[in-house]
Write an enzyme that holds these catalytic residues in place. Structure first.
Site, mmCIF file in Angstrom:
data_model
loop_
_atom_site.group_PDB
_atom_site.id
_atom_site.type_symbol
_atom_site.label_atom_id
_atom_site.label_comp_id
_atom_site.label_asym_id
_atom_site.label_seq_id
_atom_site.Cartn_x
_atom_site.Cartn_y
_atom_site.Cartn_z
ATOM 1 N N LEU A 16 33.562 12.546 63.974
ATOM 2 C CA LEU A 16 34.543 11.519 64.088
ATOM 3 C C LEU A 16 33.841 10.306 64.152
ATOM 4 C CD1 LEU A 16 36.379 13.311 67.052
ATOM 5 C CD2 LEU A 16 36.713 13.461 64.694
ATOM 6 N N ASP A 17 34.647 9.073 63.956
ATOM 7 C CA ASP A 17 34.144 7.932 64.095
ATOM 8 C C ASP A 17 34.654 7.256 65.490
ATOM 9 O OD1 ASP A 17 36.910 7.202 63.901
ATOM 10 O OD2 ASP A 17 36.914 6.584 61.912
ATOM 11 N N THR A 18 34.387 5.859 65.622
ATOM 12 C CA THR A 18 34.507 5.328 66.876
ATOM 13 C C THR A 18 36.097 5.305 67.236
ATOM 14 O OG1 THR A 18 34.715 2.940 66.004
ATOM 15 C CG2 THR A 18 32.560 3.785 66.751
ATOM 16 N N HIS A 21 38.829 9.534 65.025
ATOM 17 C CA HIS A 21 39.448 10.469 63.806
ATOM 18 C C HIS A 21 38.264 10.841 62.780
ATOM 19 C CE1 HIS A 21 40.018 6.810 61.655
ATOM 20 N NE2 HIS A 21 40.685 6.198 62.359
#
Length: 140
Positions: A16-18, A21
């Site tokens: 996931l990113d920040t 998602h």
């Protein structure tokens, strides 16, 4: 896309990113995994390719994002090769949720190179057909 070849992947938390998602770069990894599974299902392994002295390459890759994926989501990543005249072909892939919602589309321009000369080979479909045990799966 109407073809039936796909692989299911569950989104992992470390991908996931920040924003929480699936990181955009991971879509490329999922696409790569599905492409190799597609080729493997047609009876072609990395060893088969090396023995033939050829290797697949990506020349261009484009992703169109439709909706987000979050940790624990399951996504089906499809793969279909579209054959052109000349030295390239396209890999067309779609990402769908379990509810069949379209998440993303990944289109890549691909080729095969001669591993000795490091040059693109003409008619890549011919080379795939010659080493596949089930070339019809690849549309050949």
């Amino acid at each position: 896309m109407t073809e039936s070849f796909h692989v299911w992947i569950t989104v992992r938390g470390y991908e996931l990113d920040t924003q929480g998602h699936l990181n955009n770069a991971v879509y490329h990894q999922y696409g790569e995994h599905a492409r190799w599974e597609y080729v493997r299902a047609a009876g072609i392994s990395v060893d088969t390719l090396r023995a033939a002295g050829i290797g697949p390459i990506i020349l261009e890759s484009t992703i169109r994002f439709r909706r987000e994926l979050r940790s624990g989501d399951k996504v089906a990543v499809s793969c279909l090769f579209l054959w052109n005249e000349g030295k390239t072909f396209r890999a067309v892939q779609e990402f769908h949720t379990e509810d069949n919602d379209l998440v993303a589309e990944l289109t890549s321009v691909c080729g095969l190179i001669d591993l000795q000369s490091r040059r693109l080979l003409a008619d890549p479909g011919h080379h795939w057909r010659s080493i596949a045990t089930t070339p019809q799966l690849l549309g050949l």
